[in-house]
Design a protein around this motif. Structure first.
Motif, PDB file in Angstrom:
ATOM      1  N   PHE A 162      -3.982  -6.953  -3.318  1.00 48.78           N
ATOM      2  CA  PHE A 162      -4.919  -5.920  -2.875  1.00 48.78           C
ATOM      3  C   PHE A 162      -4.223  -4.777  -2.146  1.00 48.78           C
ATOM      4  CE2 PHE A 162      -7.784  -9.457  -3.740  1.00 48.78           C
ATOM      5  CZ  PHE A 162      -8.727  -8.797  -4.512  1.00 48.78           C
ATOM      6  N   GLY A 163      -3.043  -5.032  -1.569  1.00 49.46           N
ATOM      7  CA  GLY A 163      -2.267  -3.933  -1.023  1.00 49.46           C
ATOM      8  C   GLY A 163      -1.877  -2.951  -2.111  1.00 49.46           C
ATOM      9  N   GLY A 164      -1.452  -3.484  -3.262  1.00 49.24           N
ATOM     10  CA  GLY A 164      -1.111  -2.622  -4.383  1.00 49.24           C
ATOM     11  C   GLY A 164      -2.312  -1.863  -4.921  1.00 49.24           C
ATOM     12  N   ILE A 165      -3.439  -2.574  -5.040  1.00 46.47           N
ATOM     13  CA  ILE A 165      -4.672  -1.915  -5.502  1.00 46.47           C
ATOM     14  C   ILE A 165      -5.055  -0.788  -4.548  1.00 46.47           C
ATOM     15  CG2 ILE A 165      -7.157  -2.239  -5.795  1.00 46.47           C
ATOM     16  CD1 ILE A 165      -6.518  -5.072  -6.851  1.00 46.47           C
ATOM     17  N   ALA A 166      -4.969  -1.057  -3.252  1.00 47.82           N
ATOM     18  CA  ALA A 166      -5.346  -0.058  -2.256  1.00 47.82           C
ATOM     19  C   ALA A 166      -4.445   1.168  -2.340  1.00 47.82           C
ATOM     20  CB  ALA A 166      -5.289  -0.659  -0.857  1.00 47.82           C
ATOM     21  N   GLY A 167      -3.143   0.958  -2.511  1.00 47.55           N
ATOM     22  CA  GLY A 167      -2.223   2.086  -2.599  1.00 47.55           C
ATOM     23  C   GLY A 167      -2.561   3.012  -3.743  1.00 47.55           C
ATOM     24  N   ARG A 168      -2.828   2.432  -4.912  1.00 45.76           N
ATOM     25  CA  ARG A 168      -3.174   3.259  -6.073  1.00 45.76           C
ATOM     26  C   ARG A 168      -4.535   3.944  -5.880  1.00 45.76           C
ATOM     27  NH1 ARG A 168      -1.338  -1.525  -8.374  1.00 45.76           N
ATOM     28  NH2 ARG A 168      -3.431  -2.121  -9.106  1.00 45.76           N
TER      29      ARG A 168
ATOM     30  N   GLY B  56       0.815  -1.200   0.000  1.00 44.31           N
ATOM     31  CA  GLY B  56       0.000   0.000   0.000  1.00 44.31           C
ATOM     32  C   GLY B  56       0.852   1.255   0.000  1.00 44.31           C
ATOM     33  N   VAL B  57       1.884   1.287   0.852  1.00 38.10           N
ATOM     34  CA  VAL B  57       2.790   2.430   0.900  1.00 38.10           C
ATOM     35  C   VAL B  57       3.494   2.618  -0.436  1.00 38.10           C
ATOM     36  CG1 VAL B  57       4.907   3.334   1.938  1.00 38.10           C
ATOM     37  CG2 VAL B  57       3.165   2.289   3.390  1.00 38.10           C
TER      38      VAL B  57
ATOM     39  N   ASP C 241       1.915   8.798  -6.686  1.00 41.67           N
ATOM     40  CA  ASP C 241       2.111  10.234  -6.449  1.00 41.67           C
ATOM     41  C   ASP C 241       3.245  10.396  -5.431  1.00 41.67           C
ATOM     42  OD1 ASP C 241       2.063  12.908  -5.883  1.00 41.67           O
ATOM     43  OD2 ASP C 241      -0.085  13.032  -5.549  1.00 41.67           O
ATOM     44  N   PRO C 242       4.467  10.615  -5.914  1.00 42.09           N
ATOM     45  CA  PRO C 242       5.616  10.722  -5.006  1.00 42.09           C
ATOM     46  C   PRO C 242       5.530  11.894  -4.028  1.00 42.09           C
ATOM     47  CG  PRO C 242       6.333  10.368  -7.278  1.00 42.09           C
ATOM     48  CD  PRO C 242       4.867  10.685  -7.325  1.00 42.09           C
ATOM     49  N   ASP C 243       4.652  12.849  -4.299  1.00 39.51           N
ATOM     50  CA  ASP C 243       4.543  14.013  -3.419  1.00 39.51           C
ATOM     51  C   ASP C 243       3.622  13.779  -2.223  1.00 39.51           C
ATOM     52  OD1 ASP C 243       6.244  15.531  -5.035  1.00 39.51           O
ATOM     53  OD2 ASP C 243       4.588  16.132  -6.342  1.00 39.51           O
ATOM     54  N   LEU C 244       2.991  12.628  -2.176  1.00 37.24           N
ATOM     55  CA  LEU C 244       2.097  12.336  -1.053  1.00 37.24           C
ATOM     56  C   LEU C 244       2.878  12.226   0.255  1.00 37.24           C
ATOM     57  CD1 LEU C 244      -0.284   9.626  -2.556  1.00 37.24           C
ATOM     58  CD2 LEU C 244      -0.943  11.912  -1.787  1.00 37.24           C
ATOM     59  N   HIS C 245       2.242  12.661   1.327  1.00 36.46           N
ATOM     60  CA  HIS C 245       2.786  12.448   2.675  1.00 36.46           C
ATOM     61  C   HIS C 245       2.138  11.170   3.210  1.00 36.46           C
ATOM     62  CE1 HIS C 245       3.422  12.998   7.015  1.00 36.46           C
ATOM     63  NE2 HIS C 245       4.425  13.803   6.687  1.00 36.46           N
ATOM     64  N   VAL C 246       2.942  10.124   3.338  1.00 38.12           N
ATOM     65  CA  VAL C 246       2.437   8.805   3.743  1.00 38.12           C
ATOM     66  C   VAL C 246       3.032   8.427   5.091  1.00 38.12           C
ATOM     67  CG1 VAL C 246       2.320   6.351   3.158  1.00 38.12           C
ATOM     68  CG2 VAL C 246       2.172   8.076   1.345  1.00 38.12           C
ATOM     69  N   THR C 247       2.191   7.935   5.983  1.00 39.86           N
ATOM     70  CA  THR C 247       2.604   7.482   7.313  1.00 39.86           C
ATOM     71  C   THR C 247       2.228   6.019   7.460  1.00 39.86           C
ATOM     72  OG1 THR C 247       2.258   9.691   8.255  1.00 39.86           O
ATOM     73  CG2 THR C 247       2.325   7.840   9.794  1.00 39.86           C
ATOM     74  N   ILE C 248       3.162   5.209   7.944  1.00 38.67           N
ATOM     75  CA  ILE C 248       2.872   3.800   8.206  1.00 38.67           C
ATOM     76  C   ILE C 248       3.036   3.550   9.693  1.00 38.67           C
ATOM     77  CG2 ILE C 248       5.251   3.118   7.564  1.00 38.67           C
ATOM     78  CD1 ILE C 248       4.030   0.400   6.681  1.00 38.67           C
ATOM     79  N   ALA C 249       2.021   2.975  10.310  1.00 37.63           N
ATOM     80  CA  ALA C 249       2.024   2.684  11.746  1.00 37.63           C
ATOM     81  C   ALA C 249       1.977   1.183  11.948  1.00 37.63           C
ATOM     82  CB  ALA C 249       0.827   3.347  12.428  1.00 37.63           C
ATOM     83  N   VAL C 250       2.777   0.698  12.865  1.00 37.95           N
ATOM     84  CA  VAL C 250       2.874  -0.741  13.088  1.00 37.95           C
ATOM     85  C   VAL C 250       2.948  -1.013  14.588  1.00 37.95           C
ATOM     86  CG1 VAL C 250       5.378  -0.618  12.705  1.00 37.95           C
ATOM     87  CG2 VAL C 250       4.219  -2.831  12.574  1.00 37.95           C
ATOM     88  N   LYS C 251       2.270  -2.051  14.998  1.00 35.97           N
ATOM     89  CA  LYS C 251       2.201  -2.414  16.415  1.00 35.97           C
ATOM     90  C   LYS C 251       3.563  -2.872  16.936  1.00 35.97           C
ATOM     91  CE  LYS C 251      -1.057  -5.236  19.157  1.00 35.97           C
ATOM     92  NZ  LYS C 251      -2.106  -6.268  18.997  1.00 35.97           N
TER      93      LYS C 251
ATOM     94  N   PHE D 289      -7.923   8.691  -4.612  1.00 34.63           N
ATOM     95  CA  PHE D 289      -8.942   9.263  -3.720  1.00 34.63           C
ATOM     96  C   PHE D 289      -8.462  10.600  -3.147  1.00 34.63           C
ATOM     97  CE2 PHE D 289     -10.690   9.840   0.550  1.00 34.63           C
ATOM     98  CZ  PHE D 289     -12.050   9.753   0.311  1.00 34.63           C
ATOM     99  N   VAL D 290      -7.205  10.642  -2.736  1.00 28.91           N
ATOM    100  CA  VAL D 290      -6.663  11.881  -2.164  1.00 28.91           C
ATOM    101  C   VAL D 290      -6.656  12.990  -3.209  1.00 28.91           C
ATOM    102  CG1 VAL D 290      -4.567  12.959  -1.247  1.00 28.91           C
ATOM    103  CG2 VAL D 290      -5.321  10.733  -0.376  1.00 28.91           C
ATOM    104  N   ARG D 291      -6.275  12.648  -4.444  1.00 28.25           N
ATOM    105  CA  ARG D 291      -6.270  13.662  -5.506  1.00 28.25           C
ATOM    106  C   ARG D 291      -7.686  14.150  -5.822  1.00 28.25           C
ATOM    107  NH1 ARG D 291      -2.451  10.097  -7.989  1.00 28.25           N
ATOM    108  NH2 ARG D 291      -4.138   9.257  -9.288  1.00 28.25           N
TER     109      ARG D 291
END
Length: 571
Positions: free
Chosen positions: A395-401, A20-21, A28-38, A406-408
């Motif tokens: 589906f991780g790849g599908i979700a990322g795209r 997804g990340v 979109d390389p300009d996106l601000h992406v945060t990944i949180a992990v337990k 959606f953000v755009r």
């Protein structure tokens, strides 16, 4: 409480979260992406624990239609066919991406082509692998790629609740707790990916790591989303039986052992699988698990209460070469997999059920996307071994795209519902200030209830008893306190784990009671046959006024109907 803002928030760092990340940033390389992990990035999640491999059509003798039909027939016609088609048709794209773009290296044939081994329930040998350490290879390479990107990492941050927008227009963000210091953190995001994984650790014998506690499914239920197919819990037939007092018991010995020709033997050393299925040891996991359970209940168990798996007839050196990781794991526990016999028992492995979602991984809650084992519908009533890591990465790849789009298109940061934040913090703070109880006693009781009453073989009386027991456990954990402060308080996190596990266990039990037939992983001794396939329904569980409600919904046969085959159409 600290507040952070981001364009995209990804919860979880297994195959679904990492893809997804990567795909969001590629879109979109300009996106601000945060990944949180337990836990820690690259060291957490179930994908890392995958031994067997990745189902994908690569051989000229195989076909997308054939993989699709294996998936639908294995799922007993309960799959969302559009999702199953996406799985099998995009898996070849994703496997080439893993190798050629991200640096994974899978086992090869002498001619240099990718080696594909046999896995149960499939009509073609299509499982790509890296020995029996496939998950480590995939997650290690993907984590390296994420580390090299601009994504913000929130490690050892636990997600507590999905927080709606104040104006009711969708999801504002996620409330978390920093496990290191106990501080609350609200992450507001324009789009969020729920990819925390499932992990049926509410059962006595289970394969996922102990940090898996169905957090995503529990948060989705509390946010008003519906879960489907929750009765469909997959038991892997060959979990290592190392004896009492060790967490190694339940660790999976992967399906490739049986695919390669391994034997299952009862306590007397008699091979028994052909008494249950014409495919023998290569039958699907649900069939083999029930057969093993039947042998044990019939008094033909091995000394520790399971059955044996034997590989020595395949040549000990060959076994050591093909299954290096499992041979070493068994040796650590005092067993010789290559030249002797190892005791095994069915072990809770995977949840076919989860959040209902669309083909672009969106959900009914605007701004929330979901992928991987948090989802329901891809696998139907039974997941084929090797389809799990394919599901996560596809589906991780599908979700990322989709999140990037959606953000755009519509992404915006929303003000959070302050009442929802306050309620979520109050729920998490609930055990402090109360007399401390024994969390481990609750865990052991949960193990007993789920294994004995909602396990491999079910019936109405046991499921009714389970519902009463789970209600009592829920009340018990609510009344229990924990001591200490909030910084790295493992007892507190055990308490939070159990809160989620009990809620999801209740959803499993209510769905299992509602389904009065036997399909795939769900077997009712009082309803031992499948109902009419043409009128198939799936179960849908949701929370209303703090009560779980279950409904039956018709399965939509969009590609193929029972009795038909895409293979015939393709020919």
């Amino acid at each position: 409480m600290r507040t952070l803002d981001t364009d995209i928030l990804v919860l979880g760092s297994g195959g679904a979260g990492l893809f997804g990340v990567l795909h969001a940033l590629e879109a979109d390389p300009d996106l601000h992406v945060t990944i949180a992990v337990k836990g820690l990035l690259g060291k957490s999640g179930c994908t890392r624990m995958v031994q067997g491999g990745y189902n994908v059509v690569l051989s000229p003798g195989d076909s997308i239609e054939r993989h699709f039909m294996d998936t639908i027939e294995g799922g007993k016609w309960l799959n969302v066919q559009e999702l199953a088609w996406k799985l099998v048709s995009e898996a070849p794209i994703r496997i080439r991406e893993l190798e050629n773009k991200y640096g994974c290296f899978f086992d090869r044939n002498p001619d240099g082509s990718v080696h594909q081994k046999a896995f149960a329930g499939q009509t073609f040998d299509r499982t790509v692998h890296k020995g029996d350490l496939t998950g480590i290879e995939i997650v290690s390479r993907l984590a390296e790629q994420v580390w090299a990107k601009s994504a913000v990492r929130l490690e050892e941050h636990r997600a507590l609740a999905l927080i709606p927008a104040r104006d009711g227009a969708g999801l504002a963000g996620v409330l978390m707790v920093n496990m290191r210091d106990g501080a609350y953190v609200l992450v507001r995001a324009k789009a969020t990916l729920l990819a925390t994984g499932g992990g049926p650790t509410m059962y006595r014998y289970h394969t996922p790591s102990g940090d898996k506690s169905c957090d995503g499914m529990a948060m989705a239920l509390r946010a008003g989303l519906s879960l489907r197919d929750m009765e469909m819990v997959q038991f892997h037939p060959t979990g290592l039986l190392a004896g009492p007092g060790t967490r190694m018991t339940g660790t999976v010995l992967e399906e490739g052992l049986r695919g390669a020709g391994g034997y299952l033997l009862d306590g007397d050393g008699k091979r028994f699988m052909f008494d249950y299925d014409e495919r023998g040891e290569r039958a699907t996991r649900d069939v083999v698990s029930r057969a093993v359970d039947d042998v044990i209940r019939a008094g033909r168990a091995s000394p520790l209460g399971g059955v044996f798996i034997e590989m020595k007839h395949l040549g000990s050196e060959n076994v050591r070469r093909q299954f290096k990781g499992m041979v070493e794991r068994c040796a650590d526990c005092g067993f010789d997999l290559a030249a002797g016999r190892v005791e095994v028992v069915p072990t809770a492995h995977y949840m076919m059920g989860g959040v209902e979602f669309a083909g672009d991984c969106s959900t009914a809650l605007p701004g929330l996307f979901v992928a991987g084992e948090d989802t329901g519908g891809v696998h139907g009533a039974n997941r084929l071994g090797g389809n799990g890591v394919a599901n996560s990465t596809v589906f991780g790849g599908i979700a990322g795209r989709a999140m990037a789009a959606f953000v755009r298109r519509a992404g915006r940061l929303c003000d959070e519902d302050a009442h929802a934040v306050a309620a979520a913090i109050a729920n998490a703070e609930q055990p402090f200030g109360r007399p401390a109880g024994q969390v481990e006693e609750v865990r052991e009781r949960l193990y007993q209830v789920m294994w004995d009453e909602v396990g491999i073989i079910r019936d109405r009386s046991r499921l009714m008893a389970a519902q009463g027991s789970l209600h009592e456990l829920s009340a018990h954990i609510d009344a229990m306190g924990v001591g200490g402060d909030r910084a790295f308080n493992l007892t507190w996190h055990d308490w939070l784990n159990l809160k989620n596990l009990i809620l999801v266990s209740q959803s499993i039990a209510v769905a299992a009671l509602a389904r009065e037939d036997s399909r795939g992983a769900h077997y009712r001794a009082d309803h031992p046959t499948a109902s009419d396939l043409m009128t198939s329904t799936y179960t849908q569980v949701r929370m209303e006024n703090d009560e779980l409600r279950v409904a039956a919904q018709a399965v939509d046969f969009t590609h193929v109907r029972p009795g038909e085959s895409l293979l015939q159409a393709a020919e």
